[in-house]
Design a protein around this motif. Structure first.
Motif, PDB file in Angstrom:
ATOM      1  N   ALA A  12       0.820   9.938 -13.169  1.00 40.49           N
ATOM      2  CA  ALA A  12       0.579   8.887 -14.163  1.00 40.49           C
ATOM      3  C   ALA A  12       1.284   9.195 -15.474  1.00 40.49           C
ATOM      4  CB  ALA A  12      -0.917   8.704 -14.393  1.00 40.49           C
ATOM      5  N   TYR A  13       1.277  10.463 -15.892  1.00 43.23           N
ATOM      6  CA  TYR A  13       1.917  10.813 -17.163  1.00 43.23           C
ATOM      7  C   TYR A  13       3.422  10.553 -17.100  1.00 43.23           C
ATOM      8  CZ  TYR A  13       3.790  13.279 -21.126  1.00 43.23           C
ATOM      9  OH  TYR A  13       4.485  13.576 -22.277  1.00 43.23           O
ATOM     10  N   ASN A  14       4.059  10.968 -15.991  1.00 43.89           N
ATOM     11  CA  ASN A  14       5.502  10.736 -15.861  1.00 43.89           C
ATOM     12  C   ASN A  14       5.841   9.248 -15.908  1.00 43.89           C
ATOM     13  OD1 ASN A  14       6.232  13.436 -15.649  1.00 43.89           O
ATOM     14  ND2 ASN A  14       5.853  13.500 -13.438  1.00 43.89           N
ATOM     15  N   TYR A  15       5.021   8.436 -15.216  1.00 50.66           N
ATOM     16  CA  TYR A  15       5.237   6.992 -15.240  1.00 50.66           C
ATOM     17  C   TYR A  15       5.001   6.417 -16.637  1.00 50.66           C
ATOM     18  CZ  TYR A  15       5.607   6.594 -10.121  1.00 50.66           C
ATOM     19  OH  TYR A  15       6.018   6.684  -8.832  1.00 50.66           O
ATOM     20  N   ALA A  16       3.928   6.867 -17.279  1.00 55.22           N
ATOM     21  CA  ALA A  16       3.591   6.355 -18.621  1.00 55.22           C
ATOM     22  C   ALA A  16       4.697   6.677 -19.611  1.00 55.22           C
ATOM     23  CB  ALA A  16       2.264   6.960 -19.088  1.00 55.22           C
ATOM     24  N   LEU A  17       5.185   7.925 -19.581  1.00 58.00           N
ATOM     25  CA  LEU A  17       6.251   8.337 -20.506  1.00 58.00           C
ATOM     26  C   LEU A  17       7.503   7.499 -20.294  1.00 58.00           C
ATOM     27  CD1 LEU A  17       7.309  10.267 -22.657  1.00 58.00           C
ATOM     28  CD2 LEU A  17       7.916  11.868 -20.825  1.00 58.00           C
ATOM     29  N   GLN A  18       7.920   7.351 -19.049  1.00 58.39           N
ATOM     30  CA  GLN A  18       9.130   6.579 -18.749  1.00 58.39           C
ATOM     31  C   GLN A  18       8.964   5.104 -19.128  1.00 58.39           C
ATOM     32  OE1 GLN A  18      11.988   8.065 -18.007  1.00 58.39           O
ATOM     33  NE2 GLN A  18      10.756   9.949 -18.176  1.00 58.39           N
ATOM     34  N   ASP A  19       7.754   4.585 -18.918  1.00 62.07           N
ATOM     35  CA  ASP A  19       7.492   3.178 -19.232  1.00 62.07           C
ATOM     36  C   ASP A  19       7.605   2.933 -20.736  1.00 62.07           C
ATOM     37  OD1 ASP A  19       6.723   0.509 -18.431  1.00 62.07           O
ATOM     38  OD2 ASP A  19       4.756   0.900 -19.309  1.00 62.07           O
ATOM     39  N   HIS A  20       7.026   3.817 -21.553  1.00 65.88           N
ATOM     40  CA  HIS A  20       7.106   3.660 -23.009  1.00 65.88           C
ATOM     41  C   HIS A  20       8.535   3.830 -23.505  1.00 65.88           C
ATOM     42  CE1 HIS A  20       2.909   3.087 -23.936  1.00 65.88           C
ATOM     43  NE2 HIS A  20       2.552   4.175 -23.261  1.00 65.88           N
ATOM     44  N   LEU A  21       9.262   4.812 -22.972  1.00 69.14           N
ATOM     45  CA  LEU A  21      10.646   5.025 -23.395  1.00 69.14           C
ATOM     46  C   LEU A  21      11.531   3.841 -23.018  1.00 69.14           C
ATOM     47  CD1 LEU A  21      11.077   8.822 -22.502  1.00 69.14           C
ATOM     48  CD2 LEU A  21      10.829   7.801 -24.778  1.00 69.14           C
ATOM     49  N   ARG A  22      11.260   3.251 -21.857  1.00 71.12           N
ATOM     50  CA  ARG A  22      12.012   2.059 -21.445  1.00 71.12           C
ATOM     51  C   ARG A  22      11.780   0.910 -22.416  1.00 71.12           C
ATOM     52  NH1 ARG A  22      10.278  -2.291 -19.244  1.00 71.12           N
ATOM     53  NH2 ARG A  22       8.271  -1.345 -18.646  1.00 71.12           N
ATOM     54  N   ARG A  23      10.508   0.691 -22.774  1.00 72.28           N
ATOM     55  CA  ARG A  23      10.189  -0.410 -23.702  1.00 72.28           C
ATOM     56  C   ARG A  23      10.783  -0.162 -25.087  1.00 72.28           C
ATOM     57  NH1 ARG A  23       3.903  -1.855 -22.438  1.00 72.28           N
ATOM     58  NH2 ARG A  23       3.668   0.374 -22.813  1.00 72.28           N
ATOM     59  N   ILE A  24      10.834   1.109 -25.484  1.00 72.15           N
ATOM     60  CA  ILE A  24      11.433   1.444 -26.782  1.00 72.15           C
ATOM     61  C   ILE A  24      12.913   1.065 -26.800  1.00 72.15           C
ATOM     62  CG2 ILE A  24      12.176   3.398 -28.219  1.00 72.15           C
ATOM     63  CD1 ILE A  24       9.434   4.700 -27.525  1.00 72.15           C
ATOM     64  N   GLU A  25      13.626   1.423 -25.759  1.00 74.39           N
ATOM     65  CA  GLU A  25      15.064   1.109 -25.692  1.00 74.39           C
ATOM     66  C   GLU A  25      15.300  -0.397 -25.621  1.00 74.39           C
ATOM     67  OE1 GLU A  25      17.485   3.234 -26.227  1.00 74.39           O
ATOM     68  OE2 GLU A  25      15.860   4.679 -26.544  1.00 74.39           O
ATOM     69  N   GLU A  26      14.449  -1.094 -24.893  1.00 80.20           N
ATOM     70  CA  GLU A  26      14.579  -2.549 -24.794  1.00 80.20           C
ATOM     71  C   GLU A  26      14.321  -3.219 -26.141  1.00 80.20           C
ATOM     72  OE1 GLU A  26      11.919  -3.692 -21.700  1.00 80.20           O
ATOM     73  OE2 GLU A  26      13.283  -3.111 -20.073  1.00 80.20           O
ATOM     74  N   SER A  27      13.338  -2.702 -26.872  1.00 76.40           N
ATOM     75  CA  SER A  27      12.999  -3.282 -28.183  1.00 76.40           C
ATOM     76  C   SER A  27      14.139  -3.089 -29.170  1.00 76.40           C
ATOM     77  CB  SER A  27      11.725  -2.632 -28.732  1.00 76.40           C
ATOM     78  OG  SER A  27      10.604  -2.948 -27.931  1.00 76.40           O
ATOM     79  N   LYS A  28      14.766  -1.922 -29.132  1.00 74.57           N
ATOM     80  CA  LYS A  28      15.809  -1.600 -30.112  1.00 74.57           C
ATOM     81  C   LYS A  28      17.009  -2.548 -30.043  1.00 74.57           C
ATOM     82  CE  LYS A  28      14.912   3.367 -30.669  1.00 74.57           C
ATOM     83  NZ  LYS A  28      15.442   4.738 -30.437  1.00 74.57           N
ATOM     84  N   VAL A  29      17.297  -3.066 -28.863  1.00 73.40           N
ATOM     85  CA  VAL A  29      18.492  -3.906 -28.718  1.00 73.40           C
ATOM     86  C   VAL A  29      18.193  -5.399 -28.905  1.00 73.40           C
ATOM     87  CG1 VAL A  29      19.627  -2.245 -27.207  1.00 73.40           C
ATOM     88  CG2 VAL A  29      18.203  -4.040 -26.203  1.00 73.40           C
ATOM     89  N   THR A  30      16.949  -5.757 -29.190  1.00 73.05           N
ATOM     90  CA  THR A  30      16.617  -7.166 -29.405  1.00 73.05           C
ATOM     91  C   THR A  30      16.939  -7.571 -30.835  1.00 73.05           C
ATOM     92  OG1 THR A  30      14.337  -6.744 -30.121  1.00 73.05           O
ATOM     93  CG2 THR A  30      14.720  -6.967 -27.739  1.00 73.05           C
ATOM     94  N   ASN A  31      16.909  -8.877 -31.096  1.00 74.04           N
ATOM     95  CA  ASN A  31      17.127  -9.416 -32.442  1.00 74.04           C
ATOM     96  C   ASN A  31      15.821  -9.716 -33.163  1.00 74.04           C
ATOM     97  OD1 ASN A  31      19.983  -9.411 -32.209  1.00 74.04           O
ATOM     98  ND2 ASN A  31      19.902 -11.320 -31.031  1.00 74.04           N
ATOM     99  N   ASP A  32      14.727  -9.273 -32.581  1.00 74.74           N
ATOM    100  CA  ASP A  32      13.414  -9.515 -33.179  1.00 74.74           C
ATOM    101  C   ASP A  32      13.322  -8.814 -34.532  1.00 74.74           C
ATOM    102  OD1 ASP A  32      10.793  -9.944 -33.818  1.00 74.74           O
ATOM    103  OD2 ASP A  32       9.947  -8.880 -32.106  1.00 74.74           O
ATOM    104  N   LEU A  33      12.955  -9.580 -35.571  1.00 78.73           N
ATOM    105  CA  LEU A  33      12.860  -9.038 -36.920  1.00 78.73           C
ATOM    106  C   LEU A  33      11.876  -7.877 -36.996  1.00 78.73           C
ATOM    107  CD1 LEU A  33      13.590  -9.298 -39.945  1.00 78.73           C
ATOM    108  CD2 LEU A  33      11.700 -10.930 -40.163  1.00 78.73           C
TER     109      LEU A  33
END
Length: 378
Positions: free
Chosen positions: A60-81
């Motif tokens: 669960a920890y490995n999945y949780a860590l990867q899931d949060h890091l994925r969302r972080i990278e996705e957020s960074k490339v958006t145009n959301d203010l």
């Protein structure tokens, strides 16, 4: 023996089910990785050798860590203010999971070095504050009241993220005073010396309401004296005046009832036996009503244009009542209640000043409700 075996099997099955729930296995199967980690940690704190919880935690920890890091990278490339607030949230969740694991010795056997992103979290907070600050500046530059309110809330969020970010405190003050509506409340004029004290008391109640008003932080009330002393230029003027009032209109009504009652003992025979007969009486019931009423006008005007923004009339009425009675004839014809009324004497009514205050009470309630509604949505 069969019953005992069944009971043991039932207990074993129940413990297995309960253990599955508390180790975080179900949460892991549902893809709720954070919850799965927290449940596994909780289980291992109480049962450090629980093999299922250890296995669940590692996965669960490995999945949780990867899931949060994925969302972080996705957020960074958006145009959301406000994307950096999402990034900040995910870093906070990662660090929280690390804190939980570090507080559990058994957990460290399968996750010996849980990741923490302290520097990255601080950077995302700073970036989030920068985005909010820039948004606030844009709203502030629009130079109108509604945009200034939005600017104020943006700067307020900046302070929550970075308390000493640039000149945010000064900008927050600028936004507030640009957004605020200053209302000067003119005193009520009562054209009567007799009711001056009552009018002053009514004014004090309104002044108290205005000074305690806090439903909308962007509305400030001032008396004329306060405005003059502080050199306040109002945005609006609120005036209150009695269009008319009448105190002490008196009405007295008399109602006459002819009463009789049969089978009443009216004497005795020589043999001391009761003599029954009919008794009669005339009952006069008096009812006095003293009516007092008034009509208050509330007008809210724009200071610059002098145009009326809102106008409303508030009626108020108070009726003081008294009743008593008198009778002629035999009091045995009266009921207990009627007899009690005849022993009551006419009461001296309240003074005019008190009657004035009484009819203003419903006016006050309706007035403050109306003012609150108007300025709460202003």
């Amino acid at each position: 023996m069969k019953n005992i075996s069944r009971l043991r099997y039932f207990i074993y099955l129940s413990l297995t089910i309960i253990g599955g729930c508390t180790t975080g296995k179900k949460a892991l199967q549902k893809g709720d990785y954070d919850a799965s980690v927290l449940k596994a940690v909780s289980r291992l704190q109480n049962s450090p050798k629980n093999s299922e919880a250890l296995s669940v935690l590692q996965t669960a920890y490995n999945y949780a860590l990867q899931d949060h890091l994925r969302r972080i990278e996705e957020s960074k490339v958006t145009n959301d203010l406000y994307k950096w607030e999402g990034v900040m949230y995910d870093y906070q969740k990662i660090n929280q999971l690390a804190e939980e694991i570090n507080s559990c010795p058994a957990c460290l056997t399968v996750v010996p070095n849980p990741s923490k992103y302290i520097k990255e979290l601080d950077e995302s907070k700073y970036n989030a504050a920068t985005a909010r600050y820039n948004s606030g500046i844009q709203y502030l530059n629009a130079n109108n009241r509604q945009s200034a309110k939005k600017a104020y809330y943006e700067f307020e969020k900046v302070q929550n993220l970075q308390a000493n970010y640039k000149d945010v405190k000064a900008k927050m003050d600028d936004a507030y005073w640009m957004a605020v509506t200053r209302v000067v409340v003119q005193p009520i004029f009562v054209n009567s010396r007799l009711y001056k004290l009552s009018g002053d008391y009514f004014q004090q109640q309104i002044d108290g309401f205005m000074s305690d008003y806090s439903r909308n932080k962007f509305v400030l009330f001032y008396s004329e004296q306060q405005a003059s002393k502080q050199k306040i230029v109002p945005d609006q003027v609120l005036s209150l005046n009695f269009d008319d009032f009448i105190v002490g209109q008196t009405y007295v009504k008399e109602r006459v009832e002819r009463l009789k009652r049969d089978s009443v003992v009216i004497g005795e025979t020589r043999e001391r036996k009761p003599i029954y007969g009919t008794v009669k009486a005339t009952l006069s019931i008096f009812e006095k009503n003293i009516s007092s009423s008034g009509l208050l006008d509330m007008t809210i005007s724009d200071w610059q244009s002098k145009k009326i923004v809102r106008q409303q009339k508030f009626p108020g009425t108070y009726i003081w009542t008294d009743s008593w009675a008198s009778y002629k004839g035999d009091d045995r014809a009266l009921s207990k209640q009627q007899l009690a009324m005849t022993k009551r004497r006419e009461v001296v009514p309240p003074p005019p000043e008190a009657l004035f205050l009484e009819f203003t009470k419903p006016i006050y309630n309706d007035l403050v409700n109306s003012i609150s509604y108007f300025y709460n949505n202003h």
